[in-house]
Design an enzyme around this catalytic site. Structure first.
Site, short mmCIF file in Angstrom:
data_model
loop_
_atom_site.label_atom_id
_atom_site.label_comp_id
_atom_site.label_asym_id
_atom_site.label_seq_id
_atom_site.Cartn_x
_atom_site.Cartn_y
_atom_site.Cartn_z
N ASP A 98 -2.02 -1.00 -4.01
CA ASP A 98 -2.11 -0.43 -5.09
C ASP A 98 -0.89 -0.59 -6.06
OD1 ASP A 98 -0.17 1.45 -4.12
OD2 ASP A 98 -1.61 2.19 -2.79
N ASP A 154 -9.75 -16.45 -16.19
CA ASP A 154 -10.65 -16.84 -15.02
C ASP A 154 -11.58 -17.81 -15.61
OD1 ASP A 154 -11.24 -16.39 -12.15
OD2 ASP A 154 -12.96 -15.70 -13.03
N HIS A 173 -4.57 -17.34 -4.70
CA HIS A 173 -5.45 -16.66 -3.99
C HIS A 173 -6.71 -17.24 -3.51
CE1 HIS A 173 -6.99 -16.07 -8.03
NE2 HIS A 173 -8.21 -15.59 -7.60
N ASP A 174 -6.98 -18.15 -4.04
CA ASP A 174 -8.30 -19.16 -3.67
C ASP A 174 -7.96 -20.20 -2.94
OD1 ASP A 174 -9.95 -17.59 -5.46
OD2 ASP A 174 -9.61 -18.92 -7.17
N GLU A 212 -7.94 -21.13 -16.19
CA GLU A 212 -8.27 -21.70 -15.01
C GLU A 212 -9.28 -22.99 -15.48
OE1 GLU A 212 -9.94 -20.58 -10.58
OE2 GLU A 212 -10.83 -19.61 -12.41
N ASP A 230 -5.26 -10.72 -15.54
CA ASP A 230 -6.09 -11.39 -15.39
C ASP A 230 -7.49 -11.20 -16.22
OD1 ASP A 230 -7.88 -13.31 -13.81
OD2 ASP A 230 -6.42 -12.99 -12.13
N ASP A 286 0.93 -1.25 0.03
CA ASP A 286 -0.10 -0.09 -0.05
C ASP A 286 0.85 1.31 0.10
OD1 ASP A 286 -1.61 1.98 0.38
OD2 ASP A 286 -2.37 1.54 2.43
N ASP A 333 -3.76 3.84 2.91
CA ASP A 333 -5.20 3.70 2.91
C ASP A 333 -5.49 2.22 3.47
OD1 ASP A 333 -5.24 2.36 0.68
OD2 ASP A 333 -6.51 3.63 -0.39
#
Ligand code: TEU
Length: 552
Positions: free
Chosen positions: A30, A202, A329-330, A256, A99, A22, A26
């Site tokens: 990013d 995806d 990430h899953d 995927e 992605d 970050d 915040d």
């Protein structure tokens, strides 16, 4: 334009942007944060990044719900930031794959908003609308989606329902409509012309649906999957994308594939068919669950993993290309998974790294994996942000049968285990941000962080560095044959790779105890070129020991 095989020498690092770094404090990662860490990636040695979605999105599914494919979500930065990031990556010899989420859009996408406000909109046929049963009181059929519950959502109090295989805010696109396919091609061209190097596609095997839209025999999960997974026009649609777009650029695509059989997969990656460069299949990550449903956990056995990996290695050799991964990430973190445990975190992480890195294919590393980040150990659903876990929790609370079946697993397998902020150093919020992050930092950041890992020569990070350096350009790893050895040892997964005169022997123990392996004597004349232990005994493997021998 000349098509090359650059992907065969790629080592790809996946960035989940909201959790990586970050820059403006915040509490949300990013693009400028990513730019500030490119030297870290360069030092690690990776030469390609897969960036999870950064497009405009209401973030119901953390960006996998896109409302504008041509712009950047404002909390991630601007298009100018994106262009700087791409240029800075390329300057360092790092490629970028984006992605591509085109099975569905967000319900906040302008196309969908127009459809909902005006039934006669020209975008109506961009989505899949069907009349509900019983005057609209019941959905059109009994299909259920990936986040649990009906795959249909009613539009207000009309009789119409739209299909969403994921969250309600992710309406499925109607790929039967040529206009949808042409929109997708425009999106692809837009990003490729800007210079990106490929796409991670995806849930690409869901884009074609059987058109009968009839109810199926009831099922515990994914009812209707025979109608929406690997649908009848999947290959045709992919070939069309290749013909009109991918063939014109030197790009790689990784699809995927959810629950794809090996036969289906072979078709997808057969270079002669011009569909995808490679696929992510989940056969190996499903070795610790029943029926591909991660909540239904089963005991991990190294031999089951060996069986699945071997099947894919042998089947795609010379007629396709594998992707290699143990995290994303899953998935929950690999420390403490695949038979390993936190007690032997370093040994286990290095052993798993060795095991998958030296196979044939393109390896992917998920952010934090290279420093051995662990699961978050959530204690309450309130600590979790992910919509999937919340939906599952609601389902479990509403149904005693489901509660008994899955409730114990929700925290442990939650996708948020992999999404906690990247642990950069031992300062507040792990150096990810100076503000409270969107998801809590895992407690162990004071001892497990990138700063510490870089400075410790024996760290997981420095081991990955060695592996990457060893692998890039290595012909045995890239082209060699694969054979399992030491077949009869329950807790050992070992294989040999051969190419011309060269041989690599990879031995991995999945046991927490010393294991006596008399047959190791055979390799006395070989050289140990990599190991997670400093000293290797002649016939004993220590807990989670791995060693790589090369013929002298
Ligand atoms: O994942 C597809 C998918 O199959 C996962 O939802 C998987 O079933 C689940 O994570 C297992 O727990 C892709 C993305 O990787 C995921 O992040 C998105 O939520 C999903 O598609 C929808 O776009």
């Amino acid at each position: 334009m000349k098509k090359t095989d650059w992907y065969k020498d790629a080592v790809i690092y996946q960035i989940y942007p909201r959790s990586f770094c970050d820059s403006n404090n915040d509490g949300f990662g990013d693009i400028n944060g990513i730019i500030s860490k490119l030297d870290y990636l360069k030092d690690l040695g990776v030469n390609c990044v897969w960036l999870s979605p950064v497009y405009c999105s209401p973030q119901e599914d953390n960006g996998y719900d896109i409302s504008d494919y041509y712009n950047i979500y404002q909390r991630f930065g601007t298009m100018d930031d994106f262009k700087v990031m791409l240029a800075e990556m390329h300057k360092r010899g790092i490629r970028l794959i984006m992605d591509l989420v085109v099975n569905h859009t967000s319900s906040e996408h302008d196309w969908f908003k127009q459809v909902v406000s005006n039934k006669d909109s020209k975008y109506r046929d961009y989505y899949i609308f069907k009349k509900g049963k019983k005057n609209g009181k019941k959905p059109p059929n009994n299909w259920t989606g990936f986040f649990g519950g009906s795959a249909w959502e009613r539009v207000g109090d009309s009789q119409d329902y739209y299909l969403h295989l994921f969250a309600k805010g992710q309406p499925d696109l109607n790929w039967e409509n040529p206009k949808v396919r042409s929109e997708v091609k425009n999106i692809l061209k837009f990003w490729l012309d800007m210079g990106v190097d490929g796409f991670r596609c995806d849930v690409i095997t869901l884009i074609s649906k059987k058109q009968d839209f009839k109810s199926r025999f009831p099922a515990l999960a994914l009812c209707g999957k025979d109608a929406y997974i690997n649908g009848p026009r999947l290959h045709e649609f992919l070939q069309e994308l290749d013909r009109d777009v991918f063939s014109k650029y030197d790009v790689m695509t990784v699809g995927e594939t959810v629950m794809s059989s090996l036969d289906e997969a072979k078709k997808l990656v057969d270079p002669k068919r011009h569909e995808l460069t490679m696929i992510f299949n989940f056969d190996h990550t499903d070795t610790d669950n029943y029926m591909g449903v991660k909540y239904l956990r089963k005991k991990f056995k190294a031999k089951n993993l060996q069986k699945v990996v071997t099947k894919w290695q042998l089947s795609l050799h010379d007629c396709g290309w594998n992707s290699l991964f143990i995290e994303n990430h899953d998935q929950r973190r690999s420390v403490g998974r695949f038979g390993t445990c936190e007690e032997y975190r370093k040994e286990g992480a290095k052993m798993l790294a060795t095991l998958y890195f030296l196979l044939q294919g393109t390896p992917f590393i998920y952010e934090g994996q290279e420093i051995g980040m662990t699961n978050a150990h959530f204690k309450s659903i309130d600590e979790i942000v992910d919509i999937e876990a919340h939906n599952m929790d609601k389902l479990a609370k509403s149904n005693i049968f489901l509660r008994m079946l899955i409730h114990g697993s929700i925290f442990d397998v939650s996708r948020d285990n992999a999404r906690t902020p990247m642990q950069w150093d031992d300062t507040a919020y792990a150096g990810f941000s100076s503000a409270k992050p969107w998801l809590r930092v895992t407690d162990n950041y004071k001892s497990i962080n990138a700063k510490e890992s870089i400075s410790d020569p024996d760290s997981i990070y420095n081991y990955y560095k060695k592996l990457i350096e060893f692998r890039i350009g290595n012909e045995v790893i890239k082209n060699g044959t694969y054979d399992v050895i030491l077949k009869n040892y329950k807790n050992i997964f070992a294989y040999v790779r051969k190419y011309k005169e060269n041989e690599l022997i990879v031995i991995c123990s999945f046991s927490k105890k010393d294991t006596r392996v008399k047959k190791l004597e055979k390799y006395n004349n070989y050289e140990v070129i990599l190991s997670n232990y400093k000293d290797n005994l002649a016939t004993i493997l220590k807990p989670y020991e791995c060693r790589v021998y090369s013929k002298k």
